[in-house]
Scaffold this motif. Structure first.
Motif, PDB file in Angstrom:
ATOM      1  N   THR A 263      20.736  25.489   1.855  1.00 21.46           N
ATOM      2  CA  THR A 263      19.764  26.308   2.583  1.00 21.46           C
ATOM      3  C   THR A 263      20.192  27.763   2.422  1.00 21.46           C
ATOM      4  N   PRO A 264      19.304  28.699   2.754  1.00 16.83           N
ATOM      5  CA  PRO A 264      19.726  30.110   2.728  1.00 16.83           C
ATOM      6  C   PRO A 264      20.982  30.317   3.559  1.00 16.83           C
ATOM      7  N   GLU A 265      21.821  31.228   3.152  1.00 18.11           N
ATOM      8  CA  GLU A 265      23.111  31.435   3.789  1.00 18.11           C
ATOM      9  C   GLU A 265      22.958  31.688   5.283  1.00 18.11           C
ATOM     10  N   GLY A 266      23.733  30.943   6.065  1.00 20.95           N
ATOM     11  CA  GLY A 266      23.726  31.112   7.513  1.00 20.95           C
ATOM     12  C   GLY A 266      22.664  30.331   8.236  1.00 20.95           C
ATOM     13  N   ALA A 267      21.748  29.674   7.506  1.00 24.35           N
ATOM     14  CA  ALA A 267      20.652  28.966   8.159  1.00 24.35           C
ATOM     15  C   ALA A 267      21.043  27.563   8.601  1.00 24.35           C
ATOM     16  N   ASN A 268      22.005  26.948   7.926  1.00 20.73           N
ATOM     17  CA  ASN A 268      22.393  25.571   8.221  1.00 20.73           C
ATOM     18  C   ASN A 268      23.364  25.554   9.394  1.00 20.73           C
ATOM     19  N   PRO A 269      23.015  24.910  10.511  1.00 24.20           N
ATOM     20  CA  PRO A 269      23.927  24.890  11.659  1.00 24.20           C
ATOM     21  C   PRO A 269      25.206  24.105  11.416  1.00 24.20           C
ATOM     22  N   PHE A 270      25.253  23.331  10.309  1.00 25.85           N
ATOM     23  CA  PHE A 270      26.448  22.553  10.001  1.00 25.85           C
ATOM     24  C   PHE A 270      27.230  23.147   8.834  1.00 25.85           C
ATOM     25  N   ASP A 271      27.040  24.439   8.585  1.00 20.82           N
ATOM     26  CA  ASP A 271      27.847  25.116   7.575  1.00 20.82           C
ATOM     27  C   ASP A 271      29.224  25.418   8.179  1.00 20.82           C
ATOM     28  N   PRO A 272      30.147  26.067   7.461  1.00 21.83           N
ATOM     29  CA  PRO A 272      31.469  26.322   8.038  1.00 21.83           C
ATOM     30  C   PRO A 272      31.441  27.077   9.358  1.00 21.83           C
ATOM     31  N   ALA A 273      30.449  27.936   9.565  1.00 21.53           N
ATOM     32  CA  ALA A 273      30.364  28.626  10.852  1.00 21.53           C
ATOM     33  C   ALA A 273      30.084  27.652  11.988  1.00 21.53           C
ATOM     34  N   GLY A 274      29.521  26.490  11.657  1.00 17.01           N
ATOM     35  CA  GLY A 274      29.299  25.472  12.682  1.00 17.01           C
ATOM     36  C   GLY A 274      30.590  24.929  13.253  1.00 17.01           C
ATOM     37  N   VAL A 275      31.664  24.940  12.451  1.00 22.77           N
ATOM     38  CA  VAL A 275      32.965  24.526  12.959  1.00 22.77           C
ATOM     39  C   VAL A 275      33.431  25.495  14.034  1.00 22.77           C
ATOM     40  N   ALA A 276      33.208  26.795  13.799  1.00 20.63           N
ATOM     41  CA  ALA A 276      33.591  27.799  14.794  1.00 20.63           C
ATOM     42  C   ALA A 276      32.793  27.607  16.080  1.00 20.63           C
ATOM     43  N   GLU A 277      31.500  27.315  15.947  1.00 20.52           N
ATOM     44  CA  GLU A 277      30.695  27.097  17.150  1.00 20.52           C
ATOM     45  C   GLU A 277      31.203  25.879  17.919  1.00 20.52           C
ATOM     46  N   ALA A 278      31.589  24.824  17.186  1.00 22.38           N
ATOM     47  CA  ALA A 278      32.038  23.589  17.827  1.00 22.38           C
ATOM     48  C   ALA A 278      33.387  23.774  18.512  1.00 22.38           C
ATOM     49  N   LEU A 279      34.356  24.387  17.801  1.00 21.64           N
ATOM     50  CA  LEU A 279      35.701  24.525  18.343  1.00 21.64           C
ATOM     51  C   LEU A 279      35.822  25.668  19.342  1.00 21.64           C
ATOM     52  N   GLY A 280      35.091  26.763  19.107  1.00 21.27           N
ATOM     53  CA  GLY A 280      35.258  27.936  19.946  1.00 21.27           C
ATOM     54  C   GLY A 280      34.233  28.111  21.036  1.00 21.27           C
ATOM     55  N   TYR A 281      33.050  27.496  20.870  1.00 21.34           N
ATOM     56  CA  TYR A 281      31.953  27.753  21.808  1.00 21.34           C
ATOM     57  C   TYR A 281      31.328  26.473  22.340  1.00 21.34           C
ATOM     58  N   ASP A 282      32.054  25.348  22.258  1.00 17.09           N
ATOM     59  CA  ASP A 282      31.618  24.088  22.869  1.00 17.09           C
ATOM     60  C   ASP A 282      30.268  23.586  22.361  1.00 17.09           C
ATOM     61  N   SER A 283      29.892  23.961  21.121  1.00 19.72           N
ATOM     62  CA  SER A 283      28.624  23.503  20.513  1.00 19.72           C
ATOM     63  C   SER A 283      27.416  23.893  21.350  1.00 19.72           C
ATOM     64  N   ALA A 284      27.488  25.020  21.992  1.00 22.38           N
ATOM     65  CA  ALA A 284      26.430  25.394  22.938  1.00 22.38           C
ATOM     66  C   ALA A 284      25.050  25.405  22.300  1.00 22.38           C
ATOM     67  N   SER A 285      24.903  26.034  21.118  1.00 24.90           N
ATOM     68  CA  SER A 285      23.584  26.132  20.488  1.00 24.90           C
ATOM     69  C   SER A 285      23.144  24.800  19.900  1.00 24.90           C
ATOM     70  N   THR A 286      24.066  24.093  19.237  1.00 20.43           N
ATOM     71  CA  THR A 286      23.721  22.806  18.619  1.00 20.43           C
ATOM     72  C   THR A 286      23.361  21.773  19.681  1.00 20.43           C
ATOM     73  N   ALA A 287      24.046  21.788  20.819  1.00 15.95           N
ATOM     74  CA  ALA A 287      23.750  20.831  21.883  1.00 15.95           C
ATOM     75  C   ALA A 287      22.336  21.020  22.421  1.00 15.95           C
ATOM     76  N   VAL A 288      21.881  22.271  22.503  1.00 18.35           N
ATOM     77  CA  VAL A 288      20.506  22.524  22.956  1.00 18.35           C
ATOM     78  C   VAL A 288      19.509  21.889  21.994  1.00 18.35           C
ATOM     79  N   ALA A 289      19.737  22.060  20.689  1.00 19.26           N
ATOM     80  CA  ALA A 289      18.831  21.476  19.694  1.00 19.26           C
ATOM     81  C   ALA A 289      18.868  19.953  19.744  1.00 19.26           C
ATOM     82  N   ILE A 290      20.041  19.366  19.965  1.00 18.20           N
ATOM     83  CA  ILE A 290      20.136  17.906  20.049  1.00 18.20           C
ATOM     84  C   ILE A 290      19.379  17.396  21.262  1.00 18.20           C
ATOM     85  N   ARG A 291      19.495  18.091  22.366  1.00 16.81           N
ATOM     86  CA  ARG A 291      18.749  17.669  23.563  1.00 16.81           C
ATOM     87  C   ARG A 291      17.249  17.774  23.332  1.00 16.81           C
TER      88      ARG A 291
END
Length: 481
Positions: A263-291
């Motif tokens: 996907t265009p750079e930065g658009a995929n929530p499961f790219d390497p930056a997604g690891v930072a969101e998961a480890l550092g920010y408790d998956s806050a944005s991804t959890a909203v999308a899953i709900r």
């Protein structure tokens, strides 16, 4: 409960780690040290209660014996025999009480030794000092696995940095104690504030596409992990599966590992930056999308939920176990992860989890924290030998291959170990064994950074992603009905 000291040997009962089950090394669950310790405490409390009851009976028996004294002269023979019989019964009760009291004292001694060892180990870890040279039980000489080596290094980051700065070892140890084990969550947040790394900060994640179909779904641990591999072949997708659970309808969320490209750079929530969101920010944005995905799929408030994740996806899955919004709406029962660093994530009480790691997979040790040994949490470390893949397919290493974890999950299902049987039974109690199910596959996209326009692409037209599973080994693409 396993006893390290045979009955009658005179030593206190001790907790002991469960033996390896072939290539599986097992921690936690009903066979784990923590649960055995809880059993010891419960047993000690029960013994104390029984000792108090026997003391009361012993006192009453002695009172009866003394009450018979005035009547001994009425019939010396029968009166004497009655007094003797009651006295002997009181003494027998006293012997039993004394034995139970000794056993209770031994159990309490085991408790004190356990607590002392735990406090000492926690202090040494805080100082960045651990290993056989600090009093751990000796182990056969062996090269450390990649997982343990990475976990130890990250846990001792404060001391390691002090040593790199050239400080004397004693001073480095003191600084390590003051700083404690590395706080990976804080390190990630600090890194996201650095110039050039602002892309690590989480941004809103939304649903941009959905497809629904029926399929035969294998709901065993191995089958669920293989589905994570199939989902990971497309950029930014998750699956929400509606199943006829063992007792009532349930839902399974499948979250893939880290993906590169597609996907265009930065658009995929499961790219390497997604690891930072998961480890550092408790998956806050991804959890909203899953709900939101659960809501769109038709999951009702209070429905049972199982979360499954591989690598990065496992961190997101575990974070659901402490996300207040998710837990307020759904009844999360079980989390299954493979190759995921989740030792620092503590779900709400009552949520069961099963974690697969390989001793040569460094990724599960990337948070510097070992998974806790608790009644509801079972960790299985795979120790099977691995073949080195060609350099072009090396990825994150052979230990991180999803197919290897799926094979290990099949061994778990076949195991007779009490902890594993209890854990897999808990999963089956929610989702059943498998069969026809409704699969909802959602495409997720991360919001662009301000000033960085990108082409979202059309739903369903994403090119295949290169994820950490694919780079570590290949899996056949799942078939759809």
């Amino acid at each position: 409960m396993t006893e390290a000291t045979p009955a009658g040997s005179g030593g206190p009962p001790l907790v002991s780690a469960p033996p390896p089950d072939g290539s599986l090394r097992i921690r936690g669950g009903i066979g784990g040290l923590s649960f055995q310790f809880e059993e010891l405490l419960a047993g000690a409390a029960a013994l104390d209660g029984l000792v108090r009851q026997l003391q009361t009976v012993e006192t009453e028996a002695d009172a009866v014996r003394r009450a018979l004294f005035p009547y001994q002269s009425d019939s010396y023979t029968s009166g004497s025999n009655a007094i003797i019989a009651v006295g002997e019964a009181s003494r027998e009760i006293g012997v039993v009480r004394s034995q139970l009291q000794r056993i209770g004292q031994d159990v309490s001694a085991s408790r004190r030794e356990y607590e002392y060892a735990e406090a000492r180990n926690a202090l040494l870890l805080r100082m960045g000092l651990h290993g056989s040279e600090y009093g751990a039980a000796p182990e056969p000489p062996a090269l450390p696995g990649a997982r343990d080596a990475v976990e130890d290094w990250i846990a001792m980051v404060p001391r390691n940095l002090a040593v790199l700065l050239g400080l004397p070892a004693p001073l480095a140890a003191v600084l390590g104690a003051l700083g404690g084990p590395a706080d990976v969550r804080r390190l990630v947040r600090d890194a996201a504030e650095a110039p050039g790394l602002v892309f690590l900060k989480p941004r809103p994640v939304s649903i941009v596409g959905r497809e629904t179909f029926s399929a035969d779904v294998d709901l065993s641990p191995a089958g669920l992990l293989r589905r994570a591999g199939a989902v990971g072949q497309r950029s930014g997708q998750i699956e929400v599966i509606e199943v006829d659970g063992a007792e009532r309808p349930a839902w399974v969320v499948i979250i893939p590992g880290t993906q590169l490209g597609g996907t265009p750079e930065g658009a995929n929530p499961f790219d390497p930056a997604g690891v930072a969101e998961a480890l550092g920010y408790d998956s806050a944005s991804t959890a909203v999308a899953i709900r939101q995905a659960l809501q769109q799929a038709g999951a009702a408030a209070g429905d049972q939920l199982v979360a499954v994740g591989y690598s990065q996806g496992g961190i997101h899955a575990m974070n659901l176990g402490r996300d207040r919004a998710v837990l307020a709406e759904y009844d999360l029962k079980f989390v299954l992860t493979a190759g995921s660093p989740v030792g620092g994530i503590s779900p709400e009480p009552g949520i069961r989890s099963l974690h697969l790691e390989h001793e040569q997979d460094w990724v599960p040790g990337a948070d510097g924290v070992a998974n806790p040994d608790t009644r509801d949490r079972v960790t299985v470390t795979l120790t099977n030998p691995l073949d080195l893949p060609p350099l072009k397919d090396f990825g994150l290493g052979p230990g991180h291959r999803l197919e290897n974890y799926a094979d290990g999950a099949a061994l778990i299902t076949a195991s007779r170990d009490n902890s594993l049987r209890d854990s897999t039974a808990a999963l089956a109690a929610v989702v059943g064994t498998g069969g026809a199910a409704t699969v909802n596959r959602f495409s997720l996209r991360r919001e662009a950074r301000p000033g960085h326009a990108r082409d979202e692409g059309r739903p369903g037209q994403e090119p295949p992603a290169t994820n950490d599973r694919a780079r570590g080994g290949s899996l056949p693409r799942g078939r759809r009905s």
